[in-house]
Design a protein around this motif. Sequence first.
Motif, PDB file in Angstrom:
ATOM      1  N   ILE A 154      77.848  61.093  16.582  1.00  0.00           N
ATOM      2  CA  ILE A 154      76.642  61.140  15.768  1.00  0.00           C
ATOM      3  C   ILE A 154      76.859  62.070  14.604  1.00  0.00           C
ATOM      4  O   ILE A 154      77.528  63.114  14.727  1.00  0.00           O
ATOM      5  CB  ILE A 154      75.424  61.598  16.612  1.00  0.00           C
ATOM      6  CG1 ILE A 154      74.128  61.513  15.796  1.00  0.00           C
ATOM      7  CG2 ILE A 154      75.632  63.007  17.160  1.00  0.00           C
ATOM      8  CD1 ILE A 154      72.873  61.720  16.618  1.00  0.00           C
ATOM      9  N   SER A 155      76.338  61.708  13.445  1.00  0.00           N
ATOM     10  CA  SER A 155      76.501  62.546  12.257  1.00  0.00           C
ATOM     11  C   SER A 155      75.599  63.762  12.348  1.00  0.00           C
ATOM     12  O   SER A 155      74.651  63.798  13.141  1.00  0.00           O
ATOM     13  CB  SER A 155      76.164  61.736  11.000  1.00  0.00           C
ATOM     14  OG  SER A 155      74.781  61.409  10.985  1.00  0.00           O
ATOM     15  N   THR A 174      73.542  64.682  10.060  1.00  0.00           N
ATOM     16  CA  THR A 174      72.226  64.242   9.584  1.00  0.00           C
ATOM     17  C   THR A 174      71.471  63.502  10.689  1.00  0.00           C
ATOM     18  O   THR A 174      70.260  63.699  10.874  1.00  0.00           O
ATOM     19  CB  THR A 174      72.374  63.321   8.360  1.00  0.00           C
ATOM     20  OG1 THR A 174      73.054  64.024   7.322  1.00  0.00           O
ATOM     21  CG2 THR A 174      71.013  62.869   7.854  1.00  0.00           C
ATOM     22  N   GLY A 175      72.206  62.668  11.447  1.00  0.00           N
ATOM     23  CA  GLY A 175      71.584  61.944  12.555  1.00  0.00           C
ATOM     24  C   GLY A 175      71.076  62.888  13.629  1.00  0.00           C
ATOM     25  O   GLY A 175      69.983  62.706  14.183  1.00  0.00           O
ATOM     26  N   THR A 215      67.961  64.654  12.314  1.00  0.00           N
ATOM     27  CA  THR A 215      66.809  63.749  12.319  1.00  0.00           C
ATOM     28  C   THR A 215      66.228  63.609  13.721  1.00  0.00           C
ATOM     29  O   THR A 215      65.003  63.640  13.915  1.00  0.00           O
ATOM     30  CB  THR A 215      67.211  62.367  11.779  1.00  0.00           C
ATOM     31  OG1 THR A 215      67.673  62.514  10.427  1.00  0.00           O
ATOM     32  CG2 THR A 215      66.036  61.402  11.815  1.00  0.00           C
ATOM     33  N   ARG A 216      67.097  63.461  14.709  1.00  0.00           N
ATOM     34  CA  ARG A 216      66.622  63.324  16.086  1.00  0.00           C
ATOM     35  C   ARG A 216      65.916  64.591  16.557  1.00  0.00           C
ATOM     36  O   ARG A 216      64.917  64.518  17.277  1.00  0.00           O
ATOM     37  CB  ARG A 216      67.790  62.992  17.019  1.00  0.00           C
ATOM     38  CG  ARG A 216      68.319  61.568  16.852  1.00  0.00           C
ATOM     39  CD  ARG A 216      69.442  61.287  17.820  1.00  0.00           C
ATOM     40  NE  ARG A 216      69.947  59.930  17.662  1.00  0.00           N
ATOM     41  CZ  ARG A 216      70.068  59.046  18.647  1.00  0.00           C
ATOM     42  NH1 ARG A 216      69.682  59.371  19.867  1.00  0.00           N
ATOM     43  NH2 ARG A 216      70.555  57.840  18.437  1.00  0.00           N
TER      44      ARG A 216
END
Length: 375
Positions: free
Chosen positions: A230-231, A233-234, A237-238
């Motif tokens: 997962i990035s 940024t990802g 966001t989560r």
Amino acid sequence: MEQVNRSEASIYSTLFTTIVNTYLSGKTNAFRAVNAALISTYWKIGQHIVQFEQGGNSKAEYGDKLLETLSKDLSLSYGRGFSLSNIKRFRQFYLAYPIGATVSHQFSIGNQPPTKGAEASHQSDTENQSDTIGATLSHQLNWSHYIELLKIDNELERRFYEKQAIIENWSVRELKRQKETSLFLRLAAGKNKNEILKLAKQGRIIEKPEDILKDTYVFEFLKIPEPYHISETGLETRLINQLQEFLLELGKGFAFIARQYRITLANRHYYIDLVFYHRILKCFVLIDLKKEEAGYEDVGQMNMYLGYMEAEQNVPGDNPPIGIVLARSHDELQIKYAMSHTNSKLFVQKYQLYLPNEEELRREIELIYNQENNL
């Protein structure tokens, strides 16, 4: 006339608000009174059972069937509240919370049932002592909280979760989650014997930047399977999408300010992943997320962020900001050298996407505790 009507409306509004506040306050006080009576009643029922057993009556008349017989007879008279599991809990409740109980210094982090000696220590308790149970049981917790606490066999752990549930006003769901993620074991990791005892007795007290840190942060609530790429940024966001759970994991005092907080230096933009304000420590807390390993460059970047926030964003009364680089891993030696001349309020911590290995944490803490006992 219009002015008179406005005045009357204002007076009525004040009356309405007063009545609503009185009503809500009364409801809250009534709930607390019922809850307090319920907790004390369950404790006293447990006391009656234990004292009956200690008097030798159980063996003489009922043998091992005492609890089953009580459950059957009481259920016939008063319904489902006296199931066998509840009768057992009432008895366990009394044994776990004796009058005048203190934190045990015989520490074993493993799961241990109450000993016969522990049960015998209740024999001297009397009925009039049970009236003072409010001194040892918190009526801020309801029976569902105590059911969860009674599942913890170790006294130190149970006392910690009880204290912390009161301090942070945890719901039963939040209490379950903190138990499942082994919060006490994670906070106790790396502490000495006296610090572990203090943690169990007082809960998590926040007085300095180090007090908000955890050995490892657990983001299992994101439900990201392993292995999973997962990035950053990802991940960010989560975490924001699950902000309530994230704040619970961070601990008491955190208030969310912004994500991707932009700062500009020498006509160049930089972005801090997450910015919080800590109400107790009176300072900004900056968090930089790394999807894999943290390196020396991340330390340098966070140090720059801290310098900027202190110089440009702090207002009178604010303390210097705290910086946390959160990564899956880091090289201890590299980070040690990278931080040798940096801000003392900069920390590099680990996170994981799954629940911790509870037994490994137990063994680590028990080893620390027992080593100090042998000194």
